[in-house]
Design a protein around this motif. Structure first.
Motif, short mmCIF file in Angstrom:
data_model
loop_
_atom_site.label_atom_id
_atom_site.label_comp_id
_atom_site.label_asym_id
_atom_site.label_seq_id
_atom_site.Cartn_x
_atom_site.Cartn_y
_atom_site.Cartn_z
N ALA A 21 0.83 -1.21 0.00
CA ALA A 21 0.00 0.00 0.00
C ALA A 21 0.86 1.25 0.00
O ALA A 21 0.62 2.20 -0.78
CB ALA A 21 -0.92 -0.01 1.21
N VAL A 25 1.25 4.24 -3.07
CA VAL A 25 1.18 5.69 -2.85
C VAL A 25 2.48 6.34 -3.30
O VAL A 25 2.47 7.36 -4.01
CB VAL A 25 0.90 6.02 -1.36
N ARG A 28 2.68 6.41 -7.11
CA ARG A 28 1.64 7.28 -7.67
C ARG A 28 2.03 8.74 -7.50
O ARG A 28 1.93 9.54 -8.43
CB ARG A 28 0.30 7.01 -6.99
N GLN A 35 -5.43 9.99 -7.40
CA GLN A 35 -6.05 8.67 -7.34
C GLN A 35 -6.98 8.48 -8.53
O GLN A 35 -7.06 7.37 -9.07
CB GLN A 35 -6.84 8.50 -6.03
N GLU A 53 -4.66 1.67 -1.11
CA GLU A 53 -3.64 2.53 -0.52
C GLU A 53 -3.74 2.60 1.00
O GLU A 53 -2.76 2.96 1.65
CB GLU A 53 -3.72 3.94 -1.12
N HIS A 88 -1.25 11.39 1.25
CA HIS A 88 -1.54 10.71 -0.01
C HIS A 88 -1.91 11.70 -1.11
O HIS A 88 -2.27 11.28 -2.19
CB HIS A 88 -2.68 9.71 0.20
#
Length: 92
Positions: A21, A25, A28, A35, A53, A88
């Motif tokens: 997870a 993140v 990304r 997201q 995530e 995030h």
């Protein structure tokens, strides 16, 4: 390990799921994808991405491979222990 919250027993995410997870993140944010954008690239939904995530979902190995290919990285990179990502969100 099981924990009880409001009378309901919940299984704690495994260390591997937490590492995965965190790395999702990490990569990304490294790509500067929201997201929503990441979900579009995967053919998924932002809600599903959020649950991954936050280590709330146990995903299939084939999907982990799909995620790695989307990031254009080796699948092993998704299981490297890194510093915990706190935010995030993409800073714009």
């Amino acid at each position: 390990m099981l924990i009880s919250w409001k009378g309901v027993k919940h299984r704690m995410p495994s260390e591997a799921r937490k590492i995965l997870a965190n790395n999702i993140v990490y990569f990304r944010l490294k790509k500067n994808w929201s997201q929503e954008e990441f979900a579009d690239r995967l053919g998924s939904t932002p809600n599903y991405i959020s649950s991954i995530e936050h280590a709330k979902r146990n995903i299939r190995v084939d999907y982990v491979d799909h995620i790695a290919k989307t990031f254009k990285i080796d699948v092993e990179e998704l299981f490297v222990k890194r510093k915990q990502i706190v935010s995030h969100r993409i800073i714009r």
